[in-house]
Structures are given as structure tokens and as C-alpha cells.
Design a protein around this motif. Structure first.
Motif, PDB file in Angstrom:
ATOM      1  N   LEU A 181       3.178   6.996  -0.638  1.00  0.00           N
ATOM      2  CA  LEU A 181       4.635   6.914  -0.617  1.00  0.00           C
ATOM      3  C   LEU A 181       5.235   8.062   0.185  1.00  0.00           C
ATOM      4  O   LEU A 181       6.200   7.869   0.945  1.00  0.00           O
ATOM      5  CB  LEU A 181       5.187   6.925  -2.039  1.00  0.00           C
ATOM      6  CG  LEU A 181       6.711   6.849  -2.181  1.00  0.00           C
ATOM      7  CD1 LEU A 181       7.261   5.597  -1.505  1.00  0.00           C
ATOM      8  CD2 LEU A 181       7.117   6.900  -3.641  1.00  0.00           C
ATOM      9  N   ALA A 182       4.678   9.255   0.029  1.00  0.00           N
ATOM     10  CA  ALA A 182       5.170  10.406   0.783  1.00  0.00           C
ATOM     11  C   ALA A 182       4.997  10.192   2.281  1.00  0.00           C
ATOM     12  O   ALA A 182       5.887  10.525   3.078  1.00  0.00           O
ATOM     13  CB  ALA A 182       4.446  11.674   0.340  1.00  0.00           C
ATOM     14  N   GLU A 183       3.863   9.611   2.688  1.00  0.00           N
ATOM     15  CA  GLU A 183       3.623   9.318   4.097  1.00  0.00           C
ATOM     16  C   GLU A 183       4.631   8.301   4.618  1.00  0.00           C
ATOM     17  O   GLU A 183       5.137   8.429   5.744  1.00  0.00           O
ATOM     18  CB  GLU A 183       2.196   8.798   4.300  1.00  0.00           C
ATOM     19  CG  GLU A 183       1.129   9.866   4.262  1.00  0.00           C
ATOM     20  CD  GLU A 183      -0.220   9.341   4.719  1.00  0.00           C
ATOM     21  OE1 GLU A 183      -0.404   8.103   4.710  1.00  0.00           O
ATOM     22  OE2 GLU A 183      -1.075  10.164   5.095  1.00  0.00           O
ATOM     23  N   PHE A 184       4.910   7.287   3.795  1.00  0.00           N
ATOM     24  CA  PHE A 184       5.886   6.267   4.198  1.00  0.00           C
ATOM     25  C   PHE A 184       7.269   6.889   4.384  1.00  0.00           C
ATOM     26  O   PHE A 184       7.942   6.631   5.386  1.00  0.00           O
ATOM     27  CB  PHE A 184       5.948   5.155   3.153  1.00  0.00           C
ATOM     28  CG  PHE A 184       7.050   4.161   3.391  1.00  0.00           C
ATOM     29  CD1 PHE A 184       6.867   3.080   4.247  1.00  0.00           C
ATOM     30  CD2 PHE A 184       8.302   4.316   2.780  1.00  0.00           C
ATOM     31  CE1 PHE A 184       7.882   2.179   4.483  1.00  0.00           C
ATOM     32  CE2 PHE A 184       9.315   3.414   3.016  1.00  0.00           C
ATOM     33  CZ  PHE A 184       9.111   2.342   3.875  1.00  0.00           C
ATOM     34  N   LEU A 185       7.689   7.694   3.432  1.00  0.00           N
ATOM     35  CA  LEU A 185       9.012   8.312   3.512  1.00  0.00           C
ATOM     36  C   LEU A 185       9.107   9.240   4.712  1.00  0.00           C
ATOM     37  O   LEU A 185      10.153   9.298   5.378  1.00  0.00           O
ATOM     38  CB  LEU A 185       9.316   9.070   2.226  1.00  0.00           C
ATOM     39  CG  LEU A 185       9.462   8.218   0.958  1.00  0.00           C
ATOM     40  CD1 LEU A 185       9.656   9.107  -0.263  1.00  0.00           C
ATOM     41  CD2 LEU A 185      10.615   7.238   1.095  1.00  0.00           C
ATOM     42  N   GLU A 236       0.812  -1.213   0.000  1.00  0.00           N
ATOM     43  CA  GLU A 236       0.000   0.000   0.000  1.00  0.00           C
ATOM     44  C   GLU A 236       0.850   1.270   0.000  1.00  0.00           C
ATOM     45  O   GLU A 236       0.393   2.321  -0.448  1.00  0.00           O
ATOM     46  CB  GLU A 236      -0.927   0.008   1.212  1.00  0.00           C
ATOM     47  CG  GLU A 236      -1.986  -1.091   1.174  1.00  0.00           C
ATOM     48  CD  GLU A 236      -2.922  -1.001   2.360  1.00  0.00           C
ATOM     49  OE1 GLU A 236      -2.706  -0.107   3.219  1.00  0.00           O
ATOM     50  OE2 GLU A 236      -3.853  -1.825   2.445  1.00  0.00           O
ATOM     51  N   ALA A 237       2.072   1.171   0.487  1.00  0.00           N
ATOM     52  CA  ALA A 237       2.939   2.357   0.505  1.00  0.00           C
ATOM     53  C   ALA A 237       3.300   2.813  -0.896  1.00  0.00           C
ATOM     54  O   ALA A 237       3.718   3.960  -1.092  1.00  0.00           O
ATOM     55  CB  ALA A 237       4.203   2.063   1.295  1.00  0.00           C
ATOM     56  N   LEU A 238       3.146   1.934  -1.889  1.00  0.00           N
ATOM     57  CA  LEU A 238       3.461   2.270  -3.273  1.00  0.00           C
ATOM     58  C   LEU A 238       2.209   2.534  -4.091  1.00  0.00           C
ATOM     59  O   LEU A 238       2.289   2.735  -5.312  1.00  0.00           O
ATOM     60  CB  LEU A 238       4.259   1.133  -3.915  1.00  0.00           C
ATOM     61  CG  LEU A 238       5.637   0.845  -3.309  1.00  0.00           C
ATOM     62  CD1 LEU A 238       6.231  -0.417  -3.918  1.00  0.00           C
ATOM     63  CD2 LEU A 238       6.573   2.019  -3.510  1.00  0.00           C
ATOM     64  N   ALA A 239       1.053   2.541  -3.451  1.00  0.00           N
ATOM     65  CA  ALA A 239      -0.209   2.651  -4.176  1.00  0.00           C
ATOM     66  C   ALA A 239      -0.429   4.031  -4.780  1.00  0.00           C
ATOM     67  O   ALA A 239      -1.093   4.161  -5.817  1.00  0.00           O
ATOM     68  CB  ALA A 239      -1.376   2.293  -3.259  1.00  0.00           C
ATOM     69  N   SER A 240       0.116   5.050  -4.145  1.00  0.00           N
ATOM     70  CA  SER A 240      -0.094   6.414  -4.639  1.00  0.00           C
ATOM     71  C   SER A 240       1.049   7.311  -4.175  1.00  0.00           C
ATOM     72  O   SER A 240       1.768   6.966  -3.226  1.00  0.00           O
ATOM     73  CB  SER A 240      -1.426   6.974  -4.119  1.00  0.00           C
ATOM     74  OG  SER A 240      -1.357   7.164  -2.711  1.00  0.00           O
ATOM     75  N   PRO A 241       1.239   8.454  -4.837  1.00  0.00           N
ATOM     76  CA  PRO A 241       2.279   9.386  -4.372  1.00  0.00           C
ATOM     77  C   PRO A 241       2.070   9.813  -2.925  1.00  0.00           C
ATOM     78  O   PRO A 241       3.048   9.973  -2.175  1.00  0.00           O
ATOM     79  CB  PRO A 241       2.136  10.568  -5.335  1.00  0.00           C
ATOM     80  CG  PRO A 241       1.559   9.981  -6.575  1.00  0.00           C
ATOM     81  CD  PRO A 241       0.624   8.905  -6.101  1.00  0.00           C
ATOM     82  N   HIS A 242       0.811   9.999  -2.537  1.00  0.00           N
ATOM     83  CA  HIS A 242       0.533  10.411  -1.165  1.00  0.00           C
ATOM     84  C   HIS A 242       0.949   9.327  -0.178  1.00  0.00           C
ATOM     85  O   HIS A 242       1.548   9.625   0.870  1.00  0.00           O
ATOM     86  CB  HIS A 242      -0.955  10.727  -1.004  1.00  0.00           C
ATOM     87  CG  HIS A 242      -1.345  11.098   0.398  1.00  0.00           C
ATOM     88  ND1 HIS A 242      -0.978  12.298   0.970  1.00  0.00           N
ATOM     89  CD2 HIS A 242      -2.048  10.411   1.347  1.00  0.00           C
ATOM     90  CE1 HIS A 242      -1.446  12.354   2.202  1.00  0.00           C
ATOM     91  NE2 HIS A 242      -2.098  11.221   2.456  1.00  0.00           N
TER      92      HIS A 242
END
Length: 223
Positions: free
Chosen positions: A52-56, A44-50
Motif C-alpha cells: 500500500l505504501a508503494e502504491f501511495l 495486490e496494492a492492499l495485500a500488505s502495508p508495504h
């Protein structure tokens, strides 16, 4: 009296550049291992830019720990590279003093990973600081042996190596102090980003209070 020791022929058995090559390999592997411990985004961390940004953002402490440990190991490598270019032959004591230096360099990725995943954990910060203190303390001891006992190249001022040893000792003090103070506040680790100042000014300050600097330079030049 002087605390420099003239190496004996039986001590002059170790190539400085072979030790430099071995240290390069250990430090290169240790630096590479730092990035392996950073968590990768999946699912799910790669599902959307948002997402991914939250994960980073959630993993930001891991990136900070990686950058900090990288520059610590890089600084050790840079100073060791300079030292190896100044030394012709290593005596047994200076060679043996490399062992703890490389031991703690190889170990550093472990506390870096722990600290990166739990930067607000006091024990995690203490473990990182204690390892860094041991790393730079070992570096200081190795340089002390080098300036007193190693065979230096012509024209090399032994006291420049001693100043570098003093700088390493100053950084050791900062990390050791924060390893204790972290139990008061876990955010004391922000001081670690200012250790270059401790190295720059601490080394010169310690050199001023150490006795017989000029006489030792002259005596070493006669070896």
C-alpha cells in the motif's frame, strides 16, 4: 472621462445572492470531482502495508495535483464569496461574465486528473496551466465588470474590487507564462505553489500603474 458605467434600470435584474448560490454549487461539485479522479488501491496494492505504501508513493503526483487544484478552486470561491457580499445587484454584463468563470472551474478536474497521472508530461502540465490561466482570467474580467457596473452595497469601496481584479490578472499571467515555459522544462509547475505571492503583490503593483484611481472612486460613490 471615466471607464465606469452607471447601470441602467433595465440592467438591475439579477440578484447577487442567487448568483452566489449558483456559483457555490458549481464550485462545490468541481471540488468534489477532483478526488474522484484519484486512483484507488485494489488487489495486490492492499495485500500488505508495504504494498500500500508503494502504491501511495507511486500516486503521489495525483495527491499533489488534487491539493493544488483544490486550493485554486477554494481561493476562487473565497474571493467570489467576498465579492457577492459587497454587491447588491448585478448588471447583465457582470452576470454574463460568470459563465466562463464557472465553465473553466467545472472543467478543471479534467486537466487535474491528466496532470496527476502524468506530471512529467509537458502537454499535461500545459493543459492544466492553460485551464488555470483561463479560470483566473475569467475571474479578473468578471471583477472588472463588477467594479465598473454592478450596484455595490453602501460603504463598499469599488477600488477594492478593482485591486482584487488586478490580483486575479497577476495570477493569470503566472499560469499563462508557465503554460509556455513548460515546453522548456516540465518541472516549471513548482512555480504554481507561489501564485499567492503573485496575487498579493501583483494586484497592488497593477493598481499603482492604472490611472485615475482616486477620481473613479469619487465618481462611483455618486452613482
Amino acid at each position: 472621462m471615466t471607464d465606469q458605467v452607471s447601470p441602467t434600470p433595465t440592467d438591475e435584474n439579477f440578484s447577487a445572492h442567487r448568483m452566489g448560490a449558483f456559483a457555490d454549487a458549481v464550485l462545490a461539485i468541481a471540488i468534489t470531482l477532483l478526488v474522484i479522479e484519484i486512483k484507488r488501491p485494489e488487489g495486490e496494492a492492499l495485500a500488505s502495508p508495504h504494498a500500500l505504501a508503494e502504491f501511495l508513493w507511486h500516486e503521489k503526483a495525483s495527491f499533489v495535483a488534487f491539493a493544488l487544484a483544490f486550493f485554486l478552486l477554494w481561493s476562487v470561491w473565497r474571493r467570489h464569496h467576498i465579492l457577492i457580499d459587497e454587491v447588491d445587484r448585478l448588471d447583465r454584463a457582470t452576470t454574463a461574465a460568470h459563465a466562463p468563470l464557472l465553465l473553466f472551474a467545472a472543467f478543471l478536474p479534467f486537466p487535474t486528473a491528466i496532470f496527476g497521472h502524468a506530471s512529467d508530461n509537458k502537454l499535461a502540465a500545459c493543459l492544466f496551466a492553460a485551464t488555470a490561466a483561463a479560470l483566473f482570467g475569467s475571474e479578473a474580467v468578471m471583477k472588472e465588470f463588477a467594479w465598473r457596473r454592478a450596484i455595490l452595497r453602501p460603504g463598499v469601496d469599488p477600488l477594492q474590487i478593482r485591486v482584487s481584479a488586478n490580483a486575479s490578472a497577476s495570477v493569470t499571467f503566472v499560469f499563462a507564462l508557465t503554460a509556455a515555459l513548460v515546453w522548456i522544462t516540465p518541472w516549471i509547475w513548482y512555480i504554481w505553489f507561489f501564485v499567492p505571492l503573485a496575487a498579493a503583490f501583483g494586484g497592488k503593483l497593477l493598481e499603482r500603474v492604472r490611472p485615475d484611481a482616486g477620481g473613479r472612486r469619487a465618481e462611483h460613490s455618486q452613482v
